[in-house]
Structures are given as structure tokens and as C-alpha cells.
Motif scaffolding. Structure first.
Motif, PDB file in Angstrom:
ATOM      1  N   SER A   1       1.075  -1.161  -0.004  1.00  0.00           N
ATOM      2  CA  SER A   1       0.165  -0.195   0.170  1.00  0.00           C
ATOM      3  C   SER A   1       1.057   1.519  -0.296  1.00  0.00           C
ATOM      4  O   SER A   1       0.772   1.925  -0.786  1.00  0.00           O
ATOM      5  CB  SER A   1      -0.878  -0.472   1.256  1.00  0.00           C
ATOM      6  OG  SER A   1      -1.523   1.325   1.428  1.00  0.00           O
ATOM      7  N   GLU A   2       1.586   1.784   0.953  1.00  0.00           N
ATOM      8  CA  GLU A   2       3.064   2.758   0.959  1.00  0.00           C
ATOM      9  C   GLU A   2       3.176   2.575  -0.557  1.00  0.00           C
ATOM     10  O   GLU A   2       3.761   3.907  -1.088  1.00  0.00           O
ATOM     11  CB  GLU A   2       3.916   2.009   2.308  1.00  0.00           C
ATOM     12  CG  GLU A   2       3.280   2.072   3.411  1.00  0.00           C
ATOM     13  CD  GLU A   2       2.014   3.788   3.783  1.00  0.00           C
ATOM     14  OE1 GLU A   2       2.579   4.739   3.079  1.00  0.00           O
ATOM     15  OE2 GLU A   2       0.875   3.839   4.066  1.00  0.00           O
TER      16      GLU A   2
ATOM     17  N   TYR B   1       0.997   3.763  -2.964  1.00  0.00           N
ATOM     18  CA  TYR B   1       1.337   5.995  -2.360  1.00  0.00           C
ATOM     19  C   TYR B   1       2.497   6.270  -3.432  1.00  0.00           C
ATOM     20  O   TYR B   1       2.080   7.566  -3.832  1.00  0.00           O
ATOM     21  CB  TYR B   1       0.892   5.863  -1.253  1.00  0.00           C
ATOM     22  CG  TYR B   1       0.946   7.038  -0.720  1.00  0.00           C
ATOM     23  CD1 TYR B   1      -0.490   8.401  -1.056  1.00  0.00           C
ATOM     24  CD2 TYR B   1       2.383   8.117  -0.620  1.00  0.00           C
ATOM     25  CE1 TYR B   1       0.105   9.818  -0.546  1.00  0.00           C
ATOM     26  CE2 TYR B   1       1.957   9.715  -0.101  1.00  0.00           C
ATOM     27  CZ  TYR B   1       1.034   9.983  -0.027  1.00  0.00           C
ATOM     28  OH  TYR B   1       1.224  11.496  -0.210  1.00  0.00           O
TER      29      TYR B   1
ATOM     30  N   ASN C   1       2.744   6.098  -7.023  1.00  0.00           N
ATOM     31  CA  ASN C   1       1.539   6.991  -7.089  1.00  0.00           C
ATOM     32  C   ASN C   1       1.746   8.412  -7.699  1.00  0.00           C
ATOM     33  O   ASN C   1       2.035   9.614  -8.875  1.00  0.00           O
ATOM     34  CB  ASN C   1       0.200   7.007  -7.356  1.00  0.00           C
ATOM     35  CG  ASN C   1      -0.737   7.910  -7.688  1.00  0.00           C
ATOM     36  OD1 ASN C   1      -1.266   8.249  -8.768  1.00  0.00           O
ATOM     37  ND2 ASN C   1      -2.135   8.064  -6.337  1.00  0.00           N
ATOM     38  N   GLN C   2       2.629   8.866  -6.277  1.00  0.00           N
ATOM     39  CA  GLN C   2       3.156  10.588  -6.363  1.00  0.00           C
ATOM     40  C   GLN C   2       4.539  10.315  -7.583  1.00  0.00           C
ATOM     41  O   GLN C   2       4.721  11.575  -8.318  1.00  0.00           O
ATOM     42  CB  GLN C   2       3.802  10.958  -5.141  1.00  0.00           C
ATOM     43  CG  GLN C   2       2.570  10.322  -4.204  1.00  0.00           C
ATOM     44  CD  GLN C   2       1.573  11.569  -4.483  1.00  0.00           C
ATOM     45  OE1 GLN C   2       2.051  13.173  -4.249  1.00  0.00           O
ATOM     46  NE2 GLN C   2       0.237  10.803  -4.227  1.00  0.00           N
TER      47      GLN C   2
ATOM     48  N   TYR D   1       1.572   4.959 -12.442  1.00  0.00           N
ATOM     49  CA  TYR D   1       0.847   4.641 -11.767  1.00  0.00           C
ATOM     50  C   TYR D   1       0.885   2.633 -11.946  1.00  0.00           C
ATOM     51  O   TYR D   1      -0.516   2.517 -11.323  1.00  0.00           O
ATOM     52  CB  TYR D   1      -0.005   5.375 -13.463  1.00  0.00           C
ATOM     53  CG  TYR D   1       0.175   6.674 -13.576  1.00  0.00           C
ATOM     54  CD1 TYR D   1       0.097   7.290 -11.366  1.00  0.00           C
ATOM     55  CD2 TYR D   1       0.275   7.629 -14.139  1.00  0.00           C
ATOM     56  CE1 TYR D   1       0.431   8.681 -11.930  1.00  0.00           C
ATOM     57  CE2 TYR D   1       0.896   9.021 -14.292  1.00  0.00           C
ATOM     58  CZ  TYR D   1       0.594   9.144 -12.599  1.00  0.00           C
ATOM     59  OH  TYR D   1       0.500  10.893 -12.410  1.00  0.00           O
TER      60      TYR D   1
ATOM     61  N   ALA E   1       1.776   1.439  -9.675  1.00  0.00           N
ATOM     62  CA  ALA E   1       1.204   1.531  -7.860  1.00  0.00           C
ATOM     63  C   ALA E   1      -0.264   0.717  -8.525  1.00  0.00           C
ATOM     64  O   ALA E   1      -0.658   0.429  -7.555  1.00  0.00           O
ATOM     65  CB  ALA E   1       0.629   3.170  -8.262  1.00  0.00           C
TER      66      ALA E   1
ATOM     67  N   VAL F   1      -1.529  -1.502  -5.034  1.00  0.00           N
ATOM     68  CA  VAL F   1      -2.510  -1.475  -4.731  1.00  0.00           C
ATOM     69  C   VAL F   1      -3.250  -2.594  -4.785  1.00  0.00           C
ATOM     70  O   VAL F   1      -4.273  -3.651  -3.380  1.00  0.00           O
ATOM     71  CB  VAL F   1      -4.246  -0.476  -5.231  1.00  0.00           C
ATOM     72  CG1 VAL F   1      -4.885  -0.701  -4.704  1.00  0.00           C
ATOM     73  CG2 VAL F   1      -3.470   0.621  -5.013  1.00  0.00           C
TER      74      VAL F   1
ATOM     75  N   ARG G   1      -6.854   4.161  -3.109  1.00  0.00           N
ATOM     76  CA  ARG G   1      -5.735   4.355  -3.589  1.00  0.00           C
ATOM     77  C   ARG G   1      -6.026   4.007  -5.264  1.00  0.00           C
ATOM     78  O   ARG G   1      -5.172   5.233  -5.488  1.00  0.00           O
ATOM     79  CB  ARG G   1      -4.648   3.445  -2.869  1.00  0.00           C
ATOM     80  CG  ARG G   1      -3.830   4.344  -3.332  1.00  0.00           C
ATOM     81  CD  ARG G   1      -2.642   3.707  -1.835  1.00  0.00           C
ATOM     82  NE  ARG G   1      -2.856   4.880  -1.303  1.00  0.00           N
ATOM     83  CZ  ARG G   1      -2.391   4.867  -0.084  1.00  0.00           C
ATOM     84  NH1 ARG G   1      -1.447   3.461   0.438  1.00  0.00           N
ATOM     85  NH2 ARG G   1      -2.107   6.032   1.176  1.00  0.00           N
TER      86      ARG G   1
ATOM     87  N   SER H   1      -7.530   7.426  -6.715  1.00  0.00           N
ATOM     88  CA  SER H   1      -6.454   8.019  -6.426  1.00  0.00           C
ATOM     89  C   SER H   1      -5.044   8.828  -7.895  1.00  0.00           C
ATOM     90  O   SER H   1      -5.380   9.204  -8.627  1.00  0.00           O
ATOM     91  CB  SER H   1      -5.516   8.816  -5.363  1.00  0.00           C
ATOM     92  OG  SER H   1      -4.471   9.363  -5.045  1.00  0.00           O
ATOM     93  N   ILE H   2      -4.901   6.927  -8.234  1.00  0.00           N
ATOM     94  CA  ILE H   2      -4.336   6.944  -9.249  1.00  0.00           C
ATOM     95  C   ILE H   2      -4.637   7.187 -10.544  1.00  0.00           C
ATOM     96  O   ILE H   2      -4.335   7.386 -11.286  1.00  0.00           O
ATOM     97  CB  ILE H   2      -3.828   5.016  -9.066  1.00  0.00           C
ATOM     98  CG1 ILE H   2      -2.770   4.898  -7.700  1.00  0.00           C
ATOM     99  CG2 ILE H   2      -2.582   4.938 -10.169  1.00  0.00           C
ATOM    100  CD1 ILE H   2      -2.613   2.991  -7.814  1.00  0.00           C
TER     101      ILE H   2
ATOM    102  N   HIS I   1      -4.953  10.496 -11.222  1.00  0.00           N
ATOM    103  CA  HIS I   1      -3.977  10.850 -11.477  1.00  0.00           C
ATOM    104  C   HIS I   1      -3.359  11.201 -12.909  1.00  0.00           C
ATOM    105  O   HIS I   1      -2.766  11.438 -13.348  1.00  0.00           O
ATOM    106  CB  HIS I   1      -2.142  10.563 -10.881  1.00  0.00           C
ATOM    107  CG  HIS I   1      -2.149  11.162  -9.291  1.00  0.00           C
ATOM    108  ND1 HIS I   1      -2.774  10.771  -8.435  1.00  0.00           N
ATOM    109  CD2 HIS I   1      -2.252  12.716  -8.962  1.00  0.00           C
ATOM    110  CE1 HIS I   1      -2.208  11.403  -7.596  1.00  0.00           C
ATOM    111  NE2 HIS I   1      -2.304  12.502  -7.734  1.00  0.00           N
TER     112      HIS I   1
END
Length: 194
Positions: free
Chosen positions: A7-8, A11, A14-15, A19, A22, A26, A48, A51-52, A55
Motif C-alpha cells: 500500500s505504501e 502511494y 502514484n506520486q 501508475y 502503483a 494496490v 488509492r 487517486s491513481i 492522476h
């Protein structure tokens, strides 16, 4: 534990704009959390994914996963996550030209975030409203919400300054106490040597 690591990583990836990695991370975390029946974590992981895709500007998938997140957040009574799903709806609807829906969800996010003290979601929702009204050409409304946004940002800045002052004061208080303890220990040794 491994689910948390995935999960981390998701994250962070993603940042960083990674993608596809990520999404894979997930999904790996989701598998492990489903086995563990960790419903709260599952809700966050769907968020999450939303969010991906947001983005990536894949608004159709972002909308789907945000809907799932919204349901899971409600089921698990995660009001913080719910505030963020409303915010994501506002961002998605702004990007797709559905401004009335964007306004509705931004206001829902602001109300919920304010009621539970999630300042980040609140400021971001105000920013979404500013964007909506700017895109609609309603500059007076955008300016009005910009004032609210600025007030909150100023409050956050003042709060951060106060917290910094408290931390510095606590550091000095702790240092003074440690020095007193050291002096008492030295005095005790001196008195024992006499």
C-alpha cells in the motif's frame, strides 16, 4: 504487514507517476487485505485506486473506484475517507465539465471536513470550488471562495507556527529537566563519596 508495504509503495509510486506499478501494488495489497477481512484497509485501497486513475486523468475508472470507495467509507464509518471521496468527485466533475455536480460534492466535502477537522480536505475542496467557478466564468464567486481558502490557509499557517513554538518550548523544558536530573545525580554521587 506485507499488505501495508504494498500500500505504501503504491502511494509513493502514484506520486512519482509510476501508475501501472502503483495499480499492481494496490491490487496485491487488496488481495492480502481481503484474506484478512480488513474492511477499513480495503476502503482506503479503493480510494488509492481512485487517486491513481485521477492522476492518470482516466476519469471513468477514477469515478468507478471513487464510487466503491464512497460505499466502503460509509460502511466502515470512515468519515475522513468520505470527505476525500466527495473531494475527488468534485475534481472529477470539474475535469469532465460537470460543474454543478462539482459544486455539490465540493460543498459536501467542505461541510464534512470542517465538522471532523480535516483541514487538508477542506482547503482542497475550497480550491476545487475556486476552479469550478473560474471554469464557469463566475469570477465573483471564485473570488469569494478564494477568500475562504486564504482564511483557512492563514489559520493553518498560524497553527503550524504555534505548534513549532510549542515543540521548541517542550524541547527546552525537557532539556532543563534532564539537566536537573543530571545535577541531582551528580549531587547524590558527591554526597555518597563524603
Amino acid at each position: 504487514h506485507r499488505a501495508e508495504v504494498y500500500s505504501e509503495r503504491a502511494y509513493i509510486d502514484n506520486q512519482l507517476g509510476k501508475y501501472d506499478e502503483a495499480v499492481d501494488e494496490v491490487n496485491q495489497s487488496l488481495e492480502l487485505n481481503k484474506i484478512a477481512k480488513a474492511q477499513k484497509h480495503i476502503a482506503v485501497l479503493y480510494g488509492r485506486l481512485a487517486s491513481i486513475y485521477l492522476h492518470k486523468k482516466n476519469f471513468a475508472n477514477a469515478l468507478v473506484f471513487n464510487g466503491i470507495t464512497n460505499e466502503k467509507a460509509a460502511e466502515t464509518h470512515n468519515r475522513r475517507l468520505l470527505a476525500y471521496t466527495y473531494l475527488d468527485y468534485a475534481v472529477i466533475y470539474n475535469a469532465t465539465g460537470k460543474y454543478d455536480a462539482a459544486v455539490k460534492f465540493a460543498k459536501k466535502s467542505i461541510a464534512l471536513a470542517d465538522s471532523i477537522g480535516v483541514m487538508d480536505a477542506e482547503t482542497r475542496a475550497f480550491n476545487a470550488l475556486i476552479n469550478t467557478y473560474t471554469l464557469k466564468g463566475q469570477y465573483e464567486k471564485a473570488l469569494d471562495y478564494q477568500r475562504h481558502y486564504n482564511d483557512i490557509r492563514d489559520s493553518l499557517g498560524n497553527l503550524a507556527k504555534l505548534n513549532t513554538i510549542k515543540l521548541v518550548q517542550n524541547y527546552y523544558d525537557l532539556t532543563a529537566r534532564m539537566n536537573r536530573v543530571t545535577m541531582m545525580e551528580i549531587n547524590d554521587r558527591i554526597n555518597k563519596d563524603k
